[in-house]
Scaffold this motif. Sequence first.
Motif, PDB file in Angstrom:
ATOM      1  N   ILE A  85       0.848  -1.193   0.000  1.00  0.00           N
ATOM      2  CA  ILE A  85       0.000   0.000   0.000  1.00  0.00           C
ATOM      3  C   ILE A  85       0.885   1.245   0.000  1.00  0.00           C
ATOM      4  O   ILE A  85       2.064   1.176   0.352  1.00  0.00           O
ATOM      5  N   VAL A  86       0.294   2.355  -0.378  1.00  0.00           N
ATOM      6  CA  VAL A  86       0.921   3.663  -0.231  1.00  0.00           C
ATOM      7  C   VAL A  86      -0.002   4.465   0.675  1.00  0.00           C
ATOM      8  O   VAL A  86      -1.197   4.580   0.403  1.00  0.00           O
ATOM      9  N   ALA A  87       0.546   4.988   1.760  1.00  0.00           N
ATOM     10  CA  ALA A  87      -0.251   5.744   2.728  1.00  0.00           C
ATOM     11  C   ALA A  87       0.236   7.188   2.777  1.00  0.00           C
ATOM     12  O   ALA A  87       1.443   7.449   2.784  1.00  0.00           O
ATOM     13  N   GLU A  88      -0.726   8.105   2.799  1.00  0.00           N
ATOM     14  CA  GLU A  88      -0.452   9.528   3.002  1.00  0.00           C
ATOM     15  C   GLU A  88      -1.106   9.913   4.322  1.00  0.00           C
ATOM     16  O   GLU A  88      -2.220   9.477   4.606  1.00  0.00           O
ATOM     17  N   MET A  89      -0.404  10.739   5.120  1.00  0.00           N
ATOM     18  CA  MET A  89      -0.971  11.136   6.408  1.00  0.00           C
ATOM     19  C   MET A  89      -0.189  12.289   6.991  1.00  0.00           C
ATOM     20  O   MET A  89       0.898  12.617   6.526  1.00  0.00           O
ATOM     21  N   ARG A  90      -0.748  12.857   8.048  1.00  0.00           N
ATOM     22  CA  ARG A  90      -0.073  13.858   8.859  1.00  0.00           C
ATOM     23  C   ARG A  90       0.013  13.345  10.282  1.00  0.00           C
ATOM     24  O   ARG A  90      -0.989  12.898  10.837  1.00  0.00           O
ATOM     25  N   GLY A  91       1.184  13.437  10.863  1.00  0.00           N
ATOM     26  CA  GLY A  91       1.355  13.165  12.282  1.00  0.00           C
ATOM     27  C   GLY A  91       1.318  14.486  13.021  1.00  0.00           C
ATOM     28  O   GLY A  91       2.060  15.408  12.683  1.00  0.00           O
ATOM     29  N   VAL A  92       0.447  14.586  14.021  1.00  0.00           N
ATOM     30  CA  VAL A  92       0.253  15.842  14.748  1.00  0.00           C
ATOM     31  C   VAL A  92       0.476  15.589  16.233  1.00  0.00           C
ATOM     32  O   VAL A  92      -0.017  14.608  16.785  1.00  0.00           O
ATOM     33  N   GLY A  93       1.231  16.488  16.862  1.00  0.00           N
ATOM     34  CA  GLY A  93       1.483  16.371  18.299  1.00  0.00           C
ATOM     35  C   GLY A  93       2.416  17.470  18.747  1.00  0.00           C
ATOM     36  O   GLY A  93       2.268  18.618  18.329  1.00  0.00           O
ATOM     37  N   ARG A  94       3.405  17.088  19.580  1.00  0.00           N
ATOM     38  CA  ARG A  94       4.360  18.080  20.064  1.00  0.00           C
ATOM     39  C   ARG A  94       5.705  17.409  20.283  1.00  0.00           C
ATOM     40  O   ARG A  94       5.791  16.194  20.505  1.00  0.00           O
ATOM     41  N   LEU A  95       6.758  18.218  20.218  1.00  0.00           N
ATOM     42  CA  LEU A  95       8.096  17.758  20.565  1.00  0.00           C
ATOM     43  C   LEU A  95       8.215  17.823  22.081  1.00  0.00           C
ATOM     44  O   LEU A  95       7.943  18.865  22.687  1.00  0.00           O
ATOM     45  N   VAL A  96       8.573  16.727  22.701  1.00  0.00           N
ATOM     46  CA  VAL A  96       8.573  16.634  24.157  1.00  0.00           C
ATOM     47  C   VAL A  96       9.581  17.597  24.776  1.00  0.00           C
ATOM     48  O   VAL A  96       9.254  18.303  25.732  1.00  0.00           O
ATOM     49  N   ALA A  97      10.795  17.658  24.265  1.00  0.00           N
ATOM     50  CA  ALA A  97      11.844  18.475  24.896  1.00  0.00           C
ATOM     51  C   ALA A  97      11.501  19.954  24.920  1.00  0.00           C
ATOM     52  O   ALA A  97      11.740  20.634  25.917  1.00  0.00           O
ATOM     53  N   SER A  98      10.938  20.454  23.833  1.00  0.00           N
ATOM     54  CA  SER A  98      10.693  21.891  23.739  1.00  0.00           C
ATOM     55  C   SER A  98       9.232  22.279  23.935  1.00  0.00           C
ATOM     56  O   SER A  98       8.929  23.435  24.213  1.00  0.00           O
ATOM     57  N   GLY A  99       8.330  21.321  23.753  1.00  0.00           N
ATOM     58  CA  GLY A  99       6.905  21.626  23.790  1.00  0.00           C
ATOM     59  C   GLY A  99       6.394  22.225  22.493  1.00  0.00           C
ATOM     60  O   GLY A  99       5.207  22.524  22.367  1.00  0.00           O
ATOM     61  N   ASP A 100       7.283  22.385  21.505  1.00  0.00           N
ATOM     62  CA  ASP A 100       6.885  22.945  20.216  1.00  0.00           C
ATOM     63  C   ASP A 100       5.913  22.008  19.506  1.00  0.00           C
ATOM     64  O   ASP A 100       5.989  20.778  19.661  1.00  0.00           O
ATOM     65  N   PRO A 101       5.032  22.573  18.694  1.00  0.00           N
ATOM     66  CA  PRO A 101       4.105  21.741  17.926  1.00  0.00           C
ATOM     67  C   PRO A 101       4.862  20.868  16.932  1.00  0.00           C
ATOM     68  O   PRO A 101       5.929  21.249  16.427  1.00  0.00           O
ATOM     69  N   PHE A 102       4.301  19.718  16.677  1.00  0.00           N
ATOM     70  CA  PHE A 102       4.824  18.780  15.674  1.00  0.00           C
ATOM     71  C   PHE A 102       3.706  18.528  14.686  1.00  0.00           C
ATOM     72  O   PHE A 102       2.599  18.156  15.076  1.00  0.00           O
ATOM     73  N   ASP A 103       3.976  18.763  13.414  1.00  0.00           N
ATOM     74  CA  ASP A 103       2.983  18.540  12.364  1.00  0.00           C
ATOM     75  C   ASP A 103       3.751  18.130  11.116  1.00  0.00           C
ATOM     76  O   ASP A 103       4.330  18.971  10.429  1.00  0.00           O
ATOM     77  N   MET A 104       3.801  16.836  10.865  1.00  0.00           N
ATOM     78  CA  MET A 104       4.629  16.288   9.791  1.00  0.00           C
ATOM     79  C   MET A 104       3.759  15.532   8.796  1.00  0.00           C
ATOM     80  O   MET A 104       2.917  14.733   9.189  1.00  0.00           O
ATOM     81  N   THR A 105       3.999  15.797   7.514  1.00  0.00           N
ATOM     82  CA  THR A 105       3.332  15.047   6.462  1.00  0.00           C
ATOM     83  C   THR A 105       4.226  13.878   6.079  1.00  0.00           C
ATOM     84  O   THR A 105       5.436  14.043   5.922  1.00  0.00           O
ATOM     85  N   TYR A 106       3.617  12.717   5.931  1.00  0.00           N
ATOM     86  CA  TYR A 106       4.339  11.502   5.583  1.00  0.00           C
ATOM     87  C   TYR A 106       3.714  10.846   4.361  1.00  0.00           C
ATOM     88  O   TYR A 106       2.497  10.905   4.174  1.00  0.00           O
ATOM     89  N   ILE A 107       4.548  10.175   3.618  1.00  0.00           N
ATOM     90  CA  ILE A 107       4.103   9.200   2.630  1.00  0.00           C
ATOM     91  C   ILE A 107       4.887   7.938   2.958  1.00  0.00           C
ATOM     92  O   ILE A 107       6.109   7.979   3.134  1.00  0.00           O
ATOM     93  N   ALA A 108       4.182   6.832   3.069  1.00  0.00           N
ATOM     94  CA  ALA A 108       4.826   5.562   3.391  1.00  0.00           C
ATOM     95  C   ALA A 108       4.425   4.520   2.352  1.00  0.00           C
ATOM     96  O   ALA A 108       3.260   4.451   1.956  1.00  0.00           O
ATOM     97  N   VAL A 109       5.397   3.740   1.930  1.00  0.00           N
ATOM     98  CA  VAL A 109       5.144   2.593   1.064  1.00  0.00           C
ATOM     99  C   VAL A 109       5.394   1.369   1.934  1.00  0.00           C
ATOM    100  O   VAL A 109       6.512   1.177   2.431  1.00  0.00           O
ATOM    101  N   VAL A 110       4.337   0.595   2.164  1.00  0.00           N
ATOM    102  CA  VAL A 110       4.388  -0.484   3.144  1.00  0.00           C
ATOM    103  C   VAL A 110       4.018  -1.811   2.484  1.00  0.00           C
ATOM    104  O   VAL A 110       2.989  -1.907   1.813  1.00  0.00           O
TER     105      VAL A 110
END
Length: 142
Positions: A85-110
């Motif tokens: 499969i090919v998956a597209e997604m966004r991972g949303v959260g925060r960086l633990v050390a800094s508390g900064d927002p985390f918002d990453m777009t990914y494409i994965a071939v699985v």
Amino acid sequence: MTTPAQPAELFRHGLRLLLDKDIPAWVDLWDDDGLLTFPFAPPGWPNRLEGKGAISDYMRHYPDHIDLHDFADVTIHQTADPETIVAEMRGVGRLVASGDPFDMTYIAVVSVTNGRITRYRDYWNPLAVPQDGAADFAGRAR
């Protein structure tokens, strides 16, 4: 719960495990000889992890660095190969050390064989991670 055998369902199950921070259960989805690659890995970051043990070592402290809250916009594309499969997604959260927002777009071939992940190519943009958080995670992932 029985682990799904079909690639799309297994992938979605794996996303739930990552959100639950159940890294051992996520690693259990992998074949013993699974291959995880990061084609866009920057210098100093691993670009290839061979085998379940290496994948486990890499992911073991992931929740200590990135606190994922959601996988948004998940779209899974079937391929001509029923095991891939090919998956597209966004991972949303925060960086633990800094508390900064985390918002990453990914494409994965699985690829999945016999209900286990055998190959996972993770296409993500390392330039999108703030350098403080990236340095913490990269130092741990080497």
